[in-house]
Design a protein around this motif. Structure first.
Motif, short mmCIF file in Angstrom:
data_model
loop_
_atom_site.label_atom_id
_atom_site.label_comp_id
_atom_site.label_asym_id
_atom_site.label_seq_id
_atom_site.Cartn_x
_atom_site.Cartn_y
_atom_site.Cartn_z
N MET A 1 -67.26 38.04 132.26
CA MET A 1 -67.67 38.02 130.86
C MET A 1 -68.96 38.80 130.66
SD MET A 1 -66.75 34.15 129.60
CE MET A 1 -67.33 34.56 127.95
N TRP A 2 -69.87 38.69 131.62
CA TRP A 2 -71.11 39.47 131.54
C TRP A 2 -70.79 40.97 131.51
CZ3 TRP A 2 -75.48 39.18 135.82
CH2 TRP A 2 -76.57 39.95 135.40
N GLY A 3 -69.86 41.38 132.37
CA GLY A 3 -69.50 42.79 132.42
C GLY A 3 -68.72 43.27 131.22
N THR A 4 -67.79 42.45 130.74
CA THR A 4 -66.94 42.89 129.64
C THR A 4 -67.69 42.95 128.31
OG1 THR A 4 -64.74 42.59 128.67
CG2 THR A 4 -66.07 40.62 128.93
N PHE A 5 -68.75 42.14 128.16
CA PHE A 5 -69.52 42.16 126.92
C PHE A 5 -70.71 43.12 127.00
CE2 PHE A 5 -67.26 38.23 126.03
CZ PHE A 5 -67.03 38.35 124.67
N THR A 6 -70.88 43.80 128.12
CA THR A 6 -71.96 44.79 128.25
C THR A 6 -71.45 46.16 128.64
OG1 THR A 6 -72.35 44.10 130.56
CG2 THR A 6 -73.71 43.07 128.86
N GLY A 7 -70.12 46.32 128.74
CA GLY A 7 -69.56 47.60 129.12
C GLY A 7 -69.88 48.00 130.53
N SER A 8 -69.90 47.04 131.45
CA SER A 8 -70.31 47.29 132.83
C SER A 8 -69.24 48.07 133.59
CB SER A 8 -70.58 45.96 133.53
OG SER A 8 -70.78 46.15 134.91
N VAL A 9 -69.69 48.83 134.59
CA VAL A 9 -68.76 49.58 135.43
C VAL A 9 -68.02 48.68 136.40
CG1 VAL A 9 -70.12 51.69 135.26
CG2 VAL A 9 -70.59 50.08 137.11
N HIS B 1 -63.10 46.06 128.55
CA HIS B 1 -64.35 45.98 127.80
C HIS B 1 -64.10 45.53 126.37
CE1 HIS B 1 -66.51 49.06 130.63
NE2 HIS B 1 -66.29 47.89 131.20
N MET B 2 -65.01 44.74 125.85
CA MET B 2 -64.97 44.40 124.45
C MET B 2 -65.33 45.63 123.61
SD MET B 2 -63.99 41.37 123.94
CE MET B 2 -63.51 40.03 125.04
N PRO B 3 -64.85 45.69 122.36
CA PRO B 3 -65.18 46.86 121.52
C PRO B 3 -66.68 47.10 121.45
CG PRO B 3 -63.53 45.50 120.46
CD PRO B 3 -64.00 44.73 121.66
N GLY B 4 -67.08 48.31 121.77
CA GLY B 4 -68.49 48.65 121.77
C GLY B 4 -68.89 49.41 120.52
N PRO B 5 -70.13 49.84 120.44
CA PRO B 5 -70.60 50.58 119.27
C PRO B 5 -69.96 51.96 119.20
CG PRO B 5 -72.28 50.56 120.97
CD PRO B 5 -71.20 49.65 121.44
N TYR B 6 -69.78 52.44 118.00
CA TYR B 6 -69.18 53.76 117.80
C TYR B 6 -70.15 54.84 118.24
CZ TYR B 6 -67.08 57.82 115.55
OH TYR B 6 -66.55 59.05 115.30
N VAL B 7 -69.64 55.83 118.98
CA VAL B 7 -70.43 56.99 119.39
C VAL B 7 -69.60 58.23 119.06
CG1 VAL B 7 -71.51 58.24 121.29
CG2 VAL B 7 -71.61 55.74 121.23
N GLY B 8 -70.15 59.11 118.26
CA GLY B 8 -69.42 60.31 117.85
C GLY B 8 -69.82 60.76 116.46
N ASP B 9 -68.97 61.56 115.85
CA ASP B 9 -69.26 62.14 114.54
C ASP B 9 -68.43 61.46 113.45
OD1 ASP B 9 -70.92 63.87 115.83
OD2 ASP B 9 -69.46 65.51 115.93
N GLY B 10 -68.97 61.48 112.27
CA GLY B 10 -68.28 60.94 111.11
C GLY B 10 -68.77 61.59 109.84
N GLN B 11 -68.08 61.32 108.74
CA GLN B 11 -68.49 61.87 107.46
C GLN B 11 -67.90 61.05 106.33
OE1 GLN B 11 -66.32 65.69 108.12
NE2 GLN B 11 -65.48 65.31 106.06
N PHE B 12 -68.51 61.15 105.17
CA PHE B 12 -67.97 60.53 103.97
C PHE B 12 -68.48 61.32 102.76
CE2 PHE B 12 -71.90 58.36 105.11
CZ PHE B 12 -72.61 58.34 103.93
#
Length: 436
Positions: A61-69, A76-87
């Motif tokens: 659980m520690w690893g899955t909620f922190t994106g551990s290797v 992994h649980m859904p993490g923060p979005y990284v990339g491009d976007g627009q509106f």
């Protein structure tokens, strides 16, 4: 809520799976032949499989909620979005005319050398904007900086990604007063809100993974442990920090035991001692040692003497009560039998009272060592130049969460080791415990 449900699901699922496997491969021993086991303490034994699964679950659980290797990425649980976007936004000028533009946003890693998207500003009264946002953070867009229509002149955004913006919606605050409710628009991978001055605030989707400043992944904590173990921290090695804490605990505990055990024996054997010291012991017993820190600092300063006195007081009352309880629990039939055989008071003390009270004393010693270990860490948080608590306190000031968690894990491991050592000493020195 999600971590709790996941933990509960793993607990229940593993219970039934292990129960099914053990039923198929059950070993027939004395305990398995018992007809009544509920309420029989001798039939309850620690399930080693459950212990292993419990530890693995915590790290999983520690690893899955922190994106551990250490955990496969698909778990992994859904993490923060990284990339491009627009509106797209529609800007309404003070004269009522409208024009549209596009806001381009990019989310980059906190330590990445990134730049905002390169875009064409376009033409018209409202020009395109771009903003760079760091992972787990929000970004503010002053959309009118390059526009002809300015917010100060009355221009405002009336649409975001085709969704109308309502600035006139009201809500009631905690006092029942009507206040303006800031519009909130959801676009792909982000939420758009407005500041008090009308600027756009872009909040990319954060997911449910923990930010490293709150909970770093296990490999970061391990890396920090290796680093501090080799290079030290705050002018002292890791072994020196742990050694100072252990020295204070052992010395404070021994002082408390040397005074508390004789005091407990005296209270258990003498009416006068019981009446004299019982109010003092019962008054001090519920007082937490941490509440004594200010008083000890005033009396003994912030040096080693103050910490030892605090730990002495933490262990004293526990050991006194344990010794008193051990004397009170001696079977009177054993005392009568010894007297009938011509034993003197000294012999009864040596061969009856002391051996039969040792189990209670060892139980009290285990409790006292645990309290002392927790107290020394808190005492080092207040004033110390070396020690585990000092290391955690300094790291917390600089938001070095990996060091804080490393210190907490070391405290738990050492505390568990101390308890195991006390249990082993009890089995060796008091083999007659529980045998009448």
């Amino acid at each position: 809520m999600i971590p709790f449900l996941l933990y509960a699901g793993i607990f229940i699922g593993s219970f039934y799976v292990v129960r099914f496997i053990r039923h198929r491969t059950a070993i027939r021993d004395y305990t398995s032949l018992k007809t009544v086991t509920f309420g029989d303490e001798s039939a309850v034994r620690s399930n080693r499989t459950a212990s292993i699964i419990s530890i693995v679950t915590i790290f999983f659980m520690w690893g899955t909620f922190t994106g551990s290797v250490i955990v496969p990425s698909f778990l992994h649980m859904p993490g923060p979005y990284v990339g491009d976007g627009q509106f797209d936004v529609v800007v309404q000028a003070p004269d009522g005319t409208k024009d549209s533009s596009t806001v381009y946003w990019r989310v980059a890693q906190p330590d990445a050398d990134a730049m905002p998207q390169e875009v064409d500003e376009g033409t018209g009264a409202a020009l395109n904007d771009t903003v760079l946002i760091r992972k787990y953070r929000s970004g503010q867009v002053r959309w009118d900086v390059n526009d002809t229509a300015k917010r100060k002149a009355g221009a405002r955004i009336v649409e975001v990604d085709g969704q109308p913006v309502n600035f006139d919606h009201k809500r009631r605050d905690d006092n029942g007063n009507l206040v303006d409710e800031k519009p909130e628009i959801r676009v792909e991978n982000a939420t758009i809100t407005f500041t008090d001055k009308g600027a756009l605030s872009v909040s990319p989707t954060k997911g449910i993974q923990m930010e490293p400043i709150w909970l770093p992944p296990p490999e970061d904590v391990w890396t920090r442990f290796i680093e501090i173990a080799s290079d030290g921290y705050q002018g002292s090695t890791l072994l020196e920090h742990l050694g100072y804490s252990l020295f204070r605990v052992i010395l404070g505990f021994l002082c408390g035991a040397l005074v508390g055990i004789p005091l407990g024996y005296a209270m258990g054997l003498s009416n006068w001692f019981r009446g004299w010291f019982d109010p003092i012991v019962e008054f001090m017993r519920p007082v937490p040692p941490l509440a004594l820190i200010p008083l000890v600092i005033i009396w003994a300063g912030i040096g080693e003497a103050g910490k030892i006195i605090l730990l002495f007081l933490a262990a004293l009352w526990i050991m006194a009560i344990a010794a008193r309880s051990g004397v009170s629990g001696v079977s009177i039939s054993k005392v009568h039998a010894a007297y009938s055989l011509g034993a003197s008071k000294r012999q009864i003390m040596r061969y009856v009272i002391v051996p039969n009270s040792l189990p209670e004393i060892f139980t009290g010693a285990r409790v006292a060592m645990g309290v002392c270990w927790g107290t020394v860490v808190a005492a080092e948080l207040v004033a110390a130049s070396q020690g585990t608590g000092m290391m955690i306190m300094v790291a917390s000031k600089f938001q070095l969460t990996d060091i804080v968690i490393m210190g907490i894990i070391l405290i738990g491991i050492i505390g568990f080791g101390i308890d195991m050592l006390m249990r082993w000493a009890e089995r060796v020195l008091v083999p007659w415990k529980g045998k009448g």
